[in-house]
Motif scaffolding. Structure first.
Motif, PDB file in Angstrom:
ATOM      1  N   ASN A 310       0.759  -1.200  -0.109  1.00 29.38           N
ATOM      2  CA  ASN A 310       0.054   0.183   0.006  1.00 29.38           C
ATOM      3  C   ASN A 310       0.710   1.296   0.146  1.00 29.38           C
ATOM      4  N   PHE A 311       2.169   1.030   0.182  1.00 28.95           N
ATOM      5  CA  PHE A 311       3.151   2.514   0.279  1.00 28.95           C
ATOM      6  C   PHE A 311       3.948   2.300  -0.796  1.00 28.95           C
ATOM      7  N   LEU A 312       5.020   1.370  -0.567  1.00 26.72           N
ATOM      8  CA  LEU A 312       6.176   1.106  -1.332  1.00 26.72           C
ATOM      9  C   LEU A 312       5.742   0.798  -3.048  1.00 26.72           C
ATOM     10  N   ALA A 313       4.886  -0.204  -3.100  1.00 26.45           N
ATOM     11  CA  ALA A 313       4.473  -0.329  -4.556  1.00 26.45           C
ATOM     12  C   ALA A 313       4.008   0.907  -5.470  1.00 26.45           C
ATOM     13  N   PRO A 314       2.694   1.390  -4.798  1.00 25.90           N
ATOM     14  CA  PRO A 314       2.495   2.781  -5.523  1.00 25.90           C
ATOM     15  C   PRO A 314       3.221   3.863  -5.843  1.00 25.90           C
ATOM     16  N   VAL A 315       4.202   4.010  -4.572  1.00 27.91           N
ATOM     17  CA  VAL A 315       5.034   5.303  -4.787  1.00 27.91           C
ATOM     18  C   VAL A 315       6.138   4.962  -5.917  1.00 27.91           C
ATOM     19  N   LEU A 316       6.853   3.900  -5.326  1.00 25.01           N
ATOM     20  CA  LEU A 316       7.770   3.435  -6.283  1.00 25.01           C
ATOM     21  C   LEU A 316       7.666   3.290  -7.841  1.00 25.01           C
ATOM     22  N   LEU A 317       6.271   2.517  -8.164  1.00 25.69           N
ATOM     23  CA  LEU A 317       5.976   2.234  -9.312  1.00 25.69           C
ATOM     24  C   LEU A 317       5.318   3.224 -10.157  1.00 25.69           C
ATOM     25  N   LEU A 318       4.671   4.465  -9.317  1.00 33.91           N
ATOM     26  CA  LEU A 318       3.997   5.379  -9.926  1.00 33.91           C
ATOM     27  C   LEU A 318       4.676   6.902  -9.650  1.00 33.91           C
ATOM     28  N   MET A 319       5.954   6.770  -9.269  1.00 36.14           N
ATOM     29  CA  MET A 319       6.805   7.888  -9.209  1.00 36.14           C
ATOM     30  C   MET A 319       6.970   8.583 -10.452  1.00 36.14           C
ATOM     31  N   ASP A 320       7.255   7.868 -11.425  1.00 45.18           N
ATOM     32  CA  ASP A 320       7.587   8.044 -12.887  1.00 45.18           C
ATOM     33  C   ASP A 320       6.357   8.641 -13.549  1.00 45.18           C
ATOM     34  N   ARG A 321       6.359   9.706 -14.229  1.00 47.95           N
ATOM     35  CA  ARG A 321       5.278   9.995 -15.066  1.00 47.95           C
ATOM     36  C   ARG A 321       4.733   9.180 -16.027  1.00 47.95           C
ATOM     37  N   ASP A 322       5.747   8.697 -16.739  1.00 49.92           N
ATOM     38  CA  ASP A 322       5.299   7.620 -17.950  1.00 49.92           C
ATOM     39  C   ASP A 322       4.466   6.428 -17.282  1.00 49.92           C
ATOM     40  N   ASN A 323       4.609   5.961 -15.852  1.00 51.97           N
ATOM     41  CA  ASN A 323       3.898   4.767 -15.539  1.00 51.97           C
ATOM     42  C   ASN A 323       2.591   5.137 -15.189  1.00 51.97           C
ATOM     43  N   LYS A 324       2.405   6.405 -15.014  1.00 52.57           N
ATOM     44  CA  LYS A 324       1.018   6.795 -14.865  1.00 52.57           C
ATOM     45  C   LYS A 324       0.160   6.934 -16.106  1.00 52.57           C
ATOM     46  N   VAL A 332      -1.005  -2.972 -13.306  1.00 53.48           N
ATOM     47  CA  VAL A 332      -0.542  -3.548 -12.284  1.00 53.48           C
ATOM     48  C   VAL A 332      -0.509  -3.070 -10.774  1.00 53.48           C
ATOM     49  N   VAL A 333      -0.281  -1.623 -10.863  1.00 54.72           N
ATOM     50  CA  VAL A 333      -0.116  -1.049  -9.604  1.00 54.72           C
ATOM     51  C   VAL A 333      -1.538  -1.022  -8.960  1.00 54.72           C
ATOM     52  N   SER A 334      -2.703  -1.032  -9.739  1.00 47.47           N
ATOM     53  CA  SER A 334      -4.069  -0.870  -9.222  1.00 47.47           C
ATOM     54  C   SER A 334      -4.496  -2.254  -8.771  1.00 47.47           C
ATOM     55  N   ILE A 335      -3.921  -3.458  -9.365  1.00 48.52           N
ATOM     56  CA  ILE A 335      -4.268  -4.588  -8.881  1.00 48.52           C
ATOM     57  C   ILE A 335      -3.639  -4.742  -7.552  1.00 48.52           C
ATOM     58  N   LEU A 336      -2.141  -4.207  -7.303  1.00 54.19           N
ATOM     59  CA  LEU A 336      -1.526  -4.526  -6.142  1.00 54.19           C
ATOM     60  C   LEU A 336      -2.227  -3.629  -5.082  1.00 54.19           C
ATOM     61  N   VAL A 337      -2.655  -2.368  -5.275  1.00 52.50           N
ATOM     62  CA  VAL A 337      -3.325  -1.812  -4.203  1.00 52.50           C
ATOM     63  C   VAL A 337      -4.669  -2.371  -3.788  1.00 52.50           C
ATOM     64  N   LEU A 338      -5.378  -3.001  -4.742  1.00 53.52           N
ATOM     65  CA  LEU A 338      -6.502  -3.704  -4.378  1.00 53.52           C
ATOM     66  C   LEU A 338      -6.025  -4.983  -3.394  1.00 53.52           C
ATOM     67  N   LEU A 339      -4.976  -5.615  -3.726  1.00 48.73           N
ATOM     68  CA  LEU A 339      -4.637  -6.617  -2.930  1.00 48.73           C
ATOM     69  C   LEU A 339      -4.100  -6.149  -1.624  1.00 48.73           C
ATOM     70  N   GLY A 340      -3.527  -5.218  -1.775  1.00 46.09           N
ATOM     71  CA  GLY A 340      -2.865  -4.570  -0.468  1.00 46.09           C
ATOM     72  C   GLY A 340      -4.048  -3.812   0.516  1.00 46.09           C
ATOM     73  N   HIS A 341      -5.046  -3.407  -0.085  1.00 46.43           N
ATOM     74  CA  HIS A 341      -6.133  -3.176   0.888  1.00 46.43           C
ATOM     75  C   HIS A 341      -6.977  -4.262   1.263  1.00 46.43           C
ATOM     76  N   TRP A 342      -7.095  -5.363   0.716  1.00 46.01           N
ATOM     77  CA  TRP A 342      -7.505  -6.640   1.403  1.00 46.01           C
ATOM     78  C   TRP A 342      -6.444  -6.823   2.614  1.00 46.01           C
ATOM     79  N   VAL A 343      -5.309  -6.825   2.636  1.00 41.48           N
ATOM     80  CA  VAL A 343      -4.399  -7.105   3.532  1.00 41.48           C
ATOM     81  C   VAL A 343      -4.517  -6.125   4.362  1.00 41.48           C
ATOM     82  N   ASP A 344      -4.914  -4.846   4.291  1.00 32.89           N
ATOM     83  CA  ASP A 344      -5.113  -3.848   5.325  1.00 32.89           C
ATOM     84  C   ASP A 344      -6.322  -4.088   5.792  1.00 32.89           C
ATOM     85  N   TYR A 345      -7.635  -4.344   5.505  1.00 36.31           N
ATOM     86  CA  TYR A 345      -8.832  -4.606   5.971  1.00 36.31           C
ATOM     87  C   TYR A 345      -8.280  -6.113   6.830  1.00 36.31           C
ATOM     88  N   TYR A 346      -7.748  -7.098   6.320  1.00 31.97           N
ATOM     89  CA  TYR A 346      -7.463  -8.432   6.984  1.00 31.97           C
ATOM     90  C   TYR A 346      -6.919  -7.996   8.367  1.00 31.97           C
TER      91      TYR A 346
END
Length: 404
Positions: A310-324, A332-346
């Motif tokens: 929820n922090f490292l993946a979106p920050v590192l992968l979306l830091m670059d303008r082109d990746n957005k 990929v980042v959006s899927i990781l975020v969804l999985l991450g917030h499942w872990v968050d709620y868990y």
């Protein structure tokens, strides 16, 4: 300006592989839930997973309505051509609300959920189970008032979600600015109601699982999680639709905007998470630190995975303008975020519902898969009912020509 070649009557057809896979996922979810309830020792764990996914389902649908309201109140132009996706999420909210109320109510009255404050004798001074702290909270944490709040809040959110969707449909049929003005007015009302009640909704549904502990930051922590999750879902649906040949007007600048929001609110989520953690760590009060002690002691792997996803993946992968702006990177980042917030709620739910970590397997995976299938089926069905663009939105041309 290059906008006349678009088919504004195009509708999404929910058929084929997507529909089949969503139905298969629902069947897997039903099987996992049935398996959990077939063993008495697994009832608490099954209810905890149902609460996790029921809450997640309702929250992303609520945030779909919130997305619509924010766009109307801000009079945003960039998003006018993509509003059908959050509208479909908002239209699904009544289904999600009913499911969550059933889960919460059945878990409460069966004592499989919320047993920290709803159990025999906790508020009776003559009982060996008497808990003075819970007695002090009993005016707020009592079953009738608790369930009333759940029903009222979810009913209000559902009412405005459906209303905003209907006004959008009326705008398609009638044209003019009448429906848009009403959307603006009702969005303002909804945002005031939502802003004041959403933290209480999070306090009730999740924080009261550990009724001895409380945090005034918990509501905004939950808001950040549900908001960034809904942004990720909107991005995923748009990208997959675009890959399937739908919504050709969605360009890299629209994706860039969504990527910026996901990036920014992932940082906001981390800020609230760390601020809550730091205050409790620094105060070093037993009644506060027990919250994180459980997560360090029994859920350490999930604790650190939460921060990575929820922090490292979106920050590192979306830091670059082109990746957005790249479909595959943002997907990929959006899927990781969804999985991450499942872990968050868990992390939020399990220590209060089942205490120590008592297993991970088919119940967790199957329940999650089932709700993903249900969400996909409900949202894509709603999406297929109307054209994929709000053709009479007053800012549509601005959105169709949106470039960053």
């Amino acid at each position: 300006m290059g906008t006349h070649n678009y088919n504004f009557t195009e509708q999404f057809e929910f058929t084929g592989k997507a529909k089949t896979l969503s139905v298969i996922a629902i069947v897997i979810g039903i099987a996992a839930i049935a398996y959990g309830f077939s063993n008495h020792d697994l009832h608490e764990r099954t209810f905890a997973n149902l609460l996790l996914m029921g809450y997640y389902f309702a929250c992303v649908c609520m945030s779909g309505a919130f997305f619509l309201a924010i766009q109307f109140v801000a009079q945003a132009g960039w998003s006018a051509s993509i509003l059908r996706v959050p509208e479909a999420m908002a239209k699904t909210l009544p289904i999600a609300a009913v499911i969550l109320v059933v889960i919460v109510g059945s878990g409460l009255y069966s004592h499989n959920l919320y047993h920290h404050w709803y159990a025999p004798g906790l508020t009776d001074p003559n009982s060996p189970n008497f808990d003075k702290l819970i007695q002090g909270k009993s005016a707020f944490l009592n079953a009738p008032f608790f369930m009333a709040r759940q029903i009222i809040f979810l009913a209000l959110y559902s009412f405005f979600a459906v209303l905003l969707s209907r006004l959008s449909n009326n705008e398609d049929l009638e044209g003019g600015l009448n429906s848009y003005r009403k959307s603006f007015k009702y969005s303002c009302i909804f945002l005031v109601i939502y802003g004041f009640t959403q933290p209480i909704f999070a306090f009730d549904t999740i924080m009261s699982l550990e009724a001895h502990w409380f945090s005034t930051m918990f509501g905004w922590y939950n808001f950040a999680a549900m908001w960034v999750s809904s942004l990720a879902i909107i991005a995923i649906i748009l990208i997959l639709l675009r890959k399937s040949g739908y919504m050709p007007w969605v360009n890299n600048s629209h994706l860039h905007n969504l990527g910026q929001f996901i990036f920014g609110f992932s940082i906001f989520w981390t800020y609230v998470w760390f601020a809550q953690f730091l205050l409790i760590y620094y105060a070093n009060m037993p009644e506060e630190t027990v919250y994180f002690y459980k997560r360090f002691e029994f859920y350490k792997f999930w604790f650190w995975l939460n921060l990575v996803l929820n922090f490292l993946a979106p920050v590192l992968l979306l830091m670059d303008r082109d990746n957005k702006r790249k479909e595959n990177s943002l997907l990929v980042v959006s899927i990781l975020v969804l999985l991450g917030h499942w872990v968050d709620y868990y992390q939020m739910i399990m220590p209060g519902a089942v205490e120590e970590h008592n297993g991970f397997g088919f119940i967790e995976v199957g329940t999650a898969v089932g709700f993903v299938g249900l969400f996909t089926f409900a949202v894509l069905t709603a999406l297929s009912k109307k054209p994929l663009i709000a053709k009479n939105h007053p800012f549509l041309q601005e959105s169709l020509n949106h470039h960053l």
